[in-house]
Structures are given as C-alpha cells and as structure tokens.
Design an enzyme around this catalytic site. Structure first.
Site, mmCIF file in Angstrom:
data_model
loop_
_atom_site.group_PDB
_atom_site.id
_atom_site.type_symbol
_atom_site.label_atom_id
_atom_site.label_comp_id
_atom_site.label_asym_id
_atom_site.label_seq_id
_atom_site.Cartn_x
_atom_site.Cartn_y
_atom_site.Cartn_z
ATOM 1 N N SER A 1 -25.371 -38.740 -2.627
ATOM 2 C CA SER A 1 -24.329 -39.159 -3.515
ATOM 3 C C SER A 1 -23.186 -38.272 -3.929
ATOM 4 O O SER A 1 -22.157 -38.493 -4.108
ATOM 5 C CB SER A 1 -24.856 -39.769 -4.871
ATOM 6 O OG SER A 1 -25.453 -38.787 -5.418
ATOM 7 N N GLY B 1 -28.488 -41.669 -2.987
ATOM 8 C CA GLY B 1 -29.890 -41.882 -3.006
ATOM 9 C C GLY B 1 -30.763 -41.171 -1.893
ATOM 10 O O GLY B 1 -31.887 -41.139 -1.872
ATOM 11 N N ASN C 1 -32.195 -35.154 -4.547
ATOM 12 C CA ASN C 1 -33.222 -36.070 -4.973
ATOM 13 C C ASN C 1 -34.507 -35.977 -4.825
ATOM 14 O O ASN C 1 -35.257 -36.468 -5.363
ATOM 15 C CB ASN C 1 -32.680 -37.520 -4.063
ATOM 16 C CG ASN C 1 -31.237 -38.030 -4.446
ATOM 17 O OD1 ASN C 1 -30.886 -38.105 -5.777
ATOM 18 N ND2 ASN C 1 -30.438 -38.259 -3.472
ATOM 19 N N ASP D 1 -23.439 -40.107 -16.567
ATOM 20 C CA ASP D 1 -24.615 -40.016 -16.127
ATOM 21 C C ASP D 1 -25.125 -38.480 -16.195
ATOM 22 O O ASP D 1 -26.332 -38.276 -16.249
ATOM 23 C CB ASP D 1 -25.280 -40.666 -14.778
ATOM 24 C CG ASP D 1 -24.389 -39.977 -13.545
ATOM 25 O OD1 ASP D 1 -23.703 -38.932 -13.737
ATOM 26 O OD2 ASP D 1 -24.330 -40.668 -12.497
ATOM 27 N N HIS E 1 -23.384 -36.695 -11.683
ATOM 28 C CA HIS E 1 -22.243 -36.785 -10.675
ATOM 29 C C HIS E 1 -21.038 -36.341 -11.082
ATOM 30 O O HIS E 1 -20.448 -36.769 -12.110
ATOM 31 C CB HIS E 1 -22.401 -38.304 -10.105
ATOM 32 C CG HIS E 1 -23.568 -38.734 -9.407
ATOM 33 N ND1 HIS E 1 -24.484 -39.411 -10.183
ATOM 34 C CD2 HIS E 1 -23.939 -38.583 -8.264
ATOM 35 C CE1 HIS E 1 -25.336 -40.029 -9.337
ATOM 36 N NE2 HIS E 1 -25.377 -39.326 -8.260
#
Length: 239
Positions: A61, A98, A126, A209, A212
């Site tokens: 991402s 992801g 991740n 979040d 990002h």
C-alpha cells in the site's frame, strides 16, 4: 589565332571545366559517404540512450499510495523527476495494498512477462506487522530477487528497507531491520536504508491510521527513493 583554332581552344576549355566539376562532385560524394558512414557508426549509442526502459515499483500500500490519488504516490513523483531530466524511463506502479512477501512471490511471475530494466522491491512491512516468522520473509524476498534476475540477468534491483514499531518486541524489531541490510549485501542490490525515513511516527505526515503517508509524506518517500535511484539512472546513461 584563326577561327578554327579559337573553336578548338573553347572546346578544350569546356572539356577541362567539365572534368574539374566532375572531380569536385566526386569528392563531395565521397565526403558525403564518409559522413553518412560515420553517422551510421555512431547511431547505436545514440539509439541506446533514447530507448525507453521500464522501472517497476513492486510493493504494498505504500507504493500503491493508499488513500491518495495515483499521481500522488511516490512512484508517480519519481516519474515526474525522470521526465524533468529527459531520461528515457517509464515508471510502472505495481503496488497492491495488503501485499506480503509471500503474496509478492506468487504475483511477480505475472508481472515479469514484460521486460523490466529496474526493479524496486518494497515488501515486508505487512509481514512485520503480522509478526510473520522472519525466516519466511527473508526467503520470500530472496526468491523474488532470484525470479527477477532469472528473467533478466542485467536488471538493476533496488531494495526498500523497512522498520517496524518497537511494540513488536526488541529482538524481532532489530532482526527485521537487519534483514534488509543482509539481503542487500548477499544479493548485491542497491538499498534504500528506510523508505519511511522522516515520515514514520509523524502525525502530520501520516493519514488518520498513522501508517499510510499523506501527500506531503509521499513527497518525502520520493526523496528517499530518489537519493538512491538517481545516481543509478545517471550512471546507466553515462555507460
């Protein structure tokens, strides 16, 4: 001089003039041929510098520019810098939100169906956030690099280093960071020490979040990538 002799003299002068002109034309043609041959001999190097090569950003991402427009993600910003320098490279953004190293290992074969000249590998974050065994992440990243080289032995590979929050445990966090340095040394690839340098942990540069990057954060990511990528591109053009 009688008329007959004058006529002969004029005729001789005309013939001499025509021969002289033909000699000049012949010399010009020879010089022109020489110039053409020289141009043809130098053409391949000129053509090499003008051929468009592909830079593939292969990541998660962060590469995809999660939460932003495609032209705000750092690969698009890299393309802008390349264009400003009139360098013959086309950026392809192959980021998938992801994505893990295992997913990347499975997906990369499809992307390698088309030629890739510079491969920028940005995966592993991740894995770290999920606490995946580092031996698996290490093996997956190595396999991806091996697959890329198998398709094109001359490809240039850049590995984007990553770090994870200390909440994952000091030992795991430390070994995760060192994994990228180790792979870069073993595989002889270029290394971006930490892709999120100057961005990670800064609320003003990250979305709600906290993971990002914002538009401004992506600009800093582009700076971090460009610091390693630009010298490689310029060296390739000078070769």
């Amino acid at each position: 001089m009688n008329i007959k002799n004058k006529v002969l003299a004029i005729a001789c002068a005309t013939v001499v003039g025509l021969v002289a002109c033909n000699e000049v034309d012949s010399t010009s043609e020879t010089e022109s041929a020489d110039r053409t041959e020289t141009a043809e001999n130098t053409e391949p190097s000129t053509q090499k510098s003008s051929e468009t090569q592909t830079i593939l950003f292969f990541g998660n991402s962060l590469t995809a520019g999660y939460g932003l427009e495609p032209d705000q993600a750092f690969p698009a910003l890299i393309q802008q810098r390349i264009d400003s320098l009139n360098l013959p490279y086309k950026v392809v953004n192959a980021g998938v939100s992801g994505e893990t190293t295992a997913g990347g290992k499975s997906r990369v074969d499809w992307l390698l169906k088309k030629p890739v000249d510079i491969f920028i590998l940005e995966l592993g974050a991740n894995d770290g956030l999920r606490g995946i065994n580092l031996s698996e992440s290490y093996a997956n990243l190595k396999t991806i690099i091996e697959k890329v080289r198998a398709k094109n032995p001359d490809v240039k590979i850049v590995l984007a280093g990553m770090q994870i929050p200390p909440s994952m445990g000091q030992k795991y966090t430390s070994e995760f960071k060192e994994m990228y340095t180790r792979i870069a040394a073993e595989e002889n690839v270029l290394l971006i020490p930490f892709l999120l340098e100057g961005v990670a942990g800064d609320p003003e540069l990250n979305q709600a979040d906290g993971i990002h990057p914002t538009v401004e954060g992506q600009k800093i990511l582009a700076d971090n990538v460009w610091e390693v990528l630009e010298p490689a591109l310029l060296a390739e053009e000078a070769a």
